[in-house]
Motif scaffolding. Structure first.
Motif, PDB file in Angstrom:
ATOM      1  N   PRO A 263       0.827  -1.206   0.000  1.00 23.95           N
ATOM      2  CA  PRO A 263       0.000   0.000   0.000  1.00 23.95           C
ATOM      3  C   PRO A 263       0.864   1.259   0.000  1.00 23.95           C
ATOM      4  O   PRO A 263       1.803   1.384   0.768  1.00 23.95           O
ATOM      5  N   GLY A 264       0.523   2.180  -0.886  1.00 27.17           N
ATOM      6  CA  GLY A 264       1.253   3.443  -0.966  1.00 27.17           C
ATOM      7  C   GLY A 264       2.456   3.427  -1.872  1.00 27.17           C
ATOM      8  O   GLY A 264       3.074   4.478  -2.072  1.00 27.17           O
ATOM      9  N   ALA A 265       2.834   2.279  -2.447  1.00 26.86           N
ATOM     10  CA  ALA A 265       3.980   2.234  -3.352  1.00 26.86           C
ATOM     11  C   ALA A 265       3.632   2.957  -4.653  1.00 26.86           C
ATOM     12  O   ALA A 265       2.593   2.708  -5.259  1.00 26.86           O
ATOM     13  N   VAL A 266       4.502   3.869  -5.084  1.00 30.75           N
ATOM     14  CA  VAL A 266       4.239   4.673  -6.284  1.00 30.75           C
ATOM     15  C   VAL A 266       4.404   3.797  -7.518  1.00 30.75           C
ATOM     16  O   VAL A 266       5.472   3.239  -7.766  1.00 30.75           O
ATOM     17  N   LEU A 267       3.321   3.681  -8.269  1.00 31.94           N
ATOM     18  CA  LEU A 267       3.365   2.919  -9.514  1.00 31.94           C
ATOM     19  C   LEU A 267       3.601   3.823 -10.720  1.00 31.94           C
ATOM     20  O   LEU A 267       4.347   3.486 -11.622  1.00 31.94           O
ATOM     21  N   MET A 268       2.967   4.983 -10.717  1.00 26.01           N
ATOM     22  CA  MET A 268       3.070   5.940 -11.814  1.00 26.01           C
ATOM     23  C   MET A 268       2.388   7.221 -11.370  1.00 26.01           C
ATOM     24  O   MET A 268       1.820   7.292 -10.269  1.00 26.01           O
ATOM     25  N   THR A 269       2.439   8.230 -12.199  1.00 25.90           N
ATOM     26  CA  THR A 269       1.712   9.468 -11.942  1.00 25.90           C
ATOM     27  C   THR A 269       0.822   9.772 -13.138  1.00 25.90           C
ATOM     28  O   THR A 269       1.139   9.400 -14.275  1.00 25.90           O
ATOM     29  N   VAL A 270      -0.272  10.458 -12.858  1.00 25.58           N
ATOM     30  CA  VAL A 270      -1.174  10.915 -13.910  1.00 25.58           C
ATOM     31  C   VAL A 270      -1.212  12.434 -13.830  1.00 25.58           C
ATOM     32  O   VAL A 270      -1.588  13.003 -12.801  1.00 25.58           O
ATOM     33  N   VAL A 271      -0.801  13.075 -14.913  1.00 24.41           N
ATOM     34  CA  VAL A 271      -0.693  14.535 -14.954  1.00 24.41           C
ATOM     35  C   VAL A 271      -1.850  15.087 -15.780  1.00 24.41           C
ATOM     36  O   VAL A 271      -1.947  14.798 -16.982  1.00 24.41           O
TER      37      VAL A 271
END
Length: 388
Positions: A263-271
């Motif tokens: 939980p909380g691990a960064v997979l990607m970002t959406v801009v």
């Protein structure tokens, strides 16, 4: 003939030519006066420079400019809410996505098992609630039965008391035997005991009703807890499917199929590129006439284009106020530094070229203030806190 012969000049000393004095050389011309025009030109240049500097310093400018400005946006970091192994990644870097689109999935089997266990617990405890409800519904007839037993015991006791009085009278007059009187007394005592027992059983039945009702309430509470666990299990199962929170572009993807993530691990970002804005760091002295709603010219260095913007707001504090390590001026070693405030500038609508902006671009912004009197407006404003 001899007189016609040419006469030759004699260069020898003592000749007639040497006896004649030579003419003096002409005097040199007087020196020309120094030219004054270079000094005039230099003086004009100095005066013009000083005038320009004084104008820049003293005359207020309706347009304030800065190159300390950048394109930014509030983007979303995509992270799982449950732990599991990634079994699918449906998007790649720089891909456009829409709200609700599946970005990645986790192995759902563990969550499906939890849902099945929660459903079984709900079914089991629901049956216990049904059993408790049946016991509660059965208890009033049992109470009525005990009440009837009490009435029957009271009737027998009344008859035995009357019978005991009769045998007692007969024994006193000699018409009856002592044995008959003793049997009547014994019967009366037995009926009294039966009545007491019936009354105790009636009271126990009434108390049992409260016990059964408490058991029913407990069973119903257990079912509610089971249903909550079932809902949580279903939510965990839904969290195995990770979707985009809004329209935007995928960036900083760091997940791959087979990774085990928590939980909380960064997979990607959406801009969300359609929500970008400009953060222009203006010196505090340049904000004297700046307020929300003013027109802004935005020059984008990357494409050498100009866009239109609008001042959205002036922040509540400078950048130094939100720094992780705030400057400490309590030591006495103080140097006054003009602060900069990040003014938020939004883009005007209906600009096709605005789609070229990317987060982090450097831009130059010019706010056309029109020298608005912000101080006077605030003095006459009923607002406790400035909103511009």
């Amino acid at each position: 003939m001899a007189d016609d012969a040419p006469k030759f000049r004699s260069d020898k000393p003592g000749s007639d030519k040497d006896d004649k004095p030579a003419d003096p050389p002409p005097p040199p011309p007087p020196p020309a006066p120094p030219a004054k025009w270079p000094w005039v030109v230099a003086g004009l240049i100095v005066v013009g420079f000083v005038a320009v500097v004084l104008v820049q310093i003293l005359v207020p400018k309706p347009d304030v400019w800065t190159d300390d400005a950048y394109v930014t946006v509030h983007y979303a970091t995509v992270a799982p809410r449950v732990s599991g192994q990634v079994n699918g990644v449906m998007v790649d870097d720089n891909q456009l996505v829409h709200a609700g689109q599946v970005l990645a999935t986790l192995d759902p089997r563990d969550f499906q098992t939890s849902v099945a266990q929660a459903e079984a617990a709900v079914a089991r405890d629901t049956a216990q609630v049904t059993n408790a409800s049946a016991n509660v519904a059965r208890q009033p007839p049992l109470i009525e039965e005990q009440q009837a037993s009490v009435a029957s015991a009271e009737a027998r006791l009344a008859f035995s008391k009357a019978d005991a009085r009769r045998y007692g009278n007969l024994a006193a007059t000699g018409a009856g035997t002592t044995q008959q009187r003793q049997q009547a007394d014994t019967t009366t005592a037995e009926n009294q005991a039966s009545l007491d027992s019936a009354k105790a059983a009636l009271e126990a039945s009434r108390r049992q009703m409260q016990v059964l009702q408490a058991q029913q309430a407990s069973s119903e509470g257990t079912v509610k807890a089971d249903r909550a666990q079932l809902e949580q299990a279903r939510l965990n199962l839904s969290y195995a499917t990770i979707t985009a929170p809004f329209d935007g572009m995928v960036g900083n993807r760091s997940v791959q199929v087979g990774n085990y993530v928590g939980p909380g691990a960064v997979l990607m970002t959406v801009v969300p590129l359609d929500r970008v804005y400009i953060e222009a760091n203006y010196r505090e002295l340049a904000l004297r006439h700046v307020r929300s709603g003013q027109h802004v010219t935005i020059h984008v260095d990357a494409y050498d284009i100009d866009l239109d913007g609008i001042v959205d707001s002036v922040p509540p504090a400078s950048g130094a106020a939100f720094a992780p390590i705030a400057p400490n001026n309590a030591t006495g070693n103080f140097t006054k530094i003009v602060q900069r405030l990040p003014v938020k500038i939004v883009l005007s609508p209906n600009q096709p070229l605005a789609k070229l902006l990317r987060v982090g671009f450097s831009v130059e912004t010019t706010i056309h203030t029109g020298l608005e009197n912000v101080v006077a407006d605030q003095e006459n404003s009923p607002n406790r806190i400035t909103v511009h």
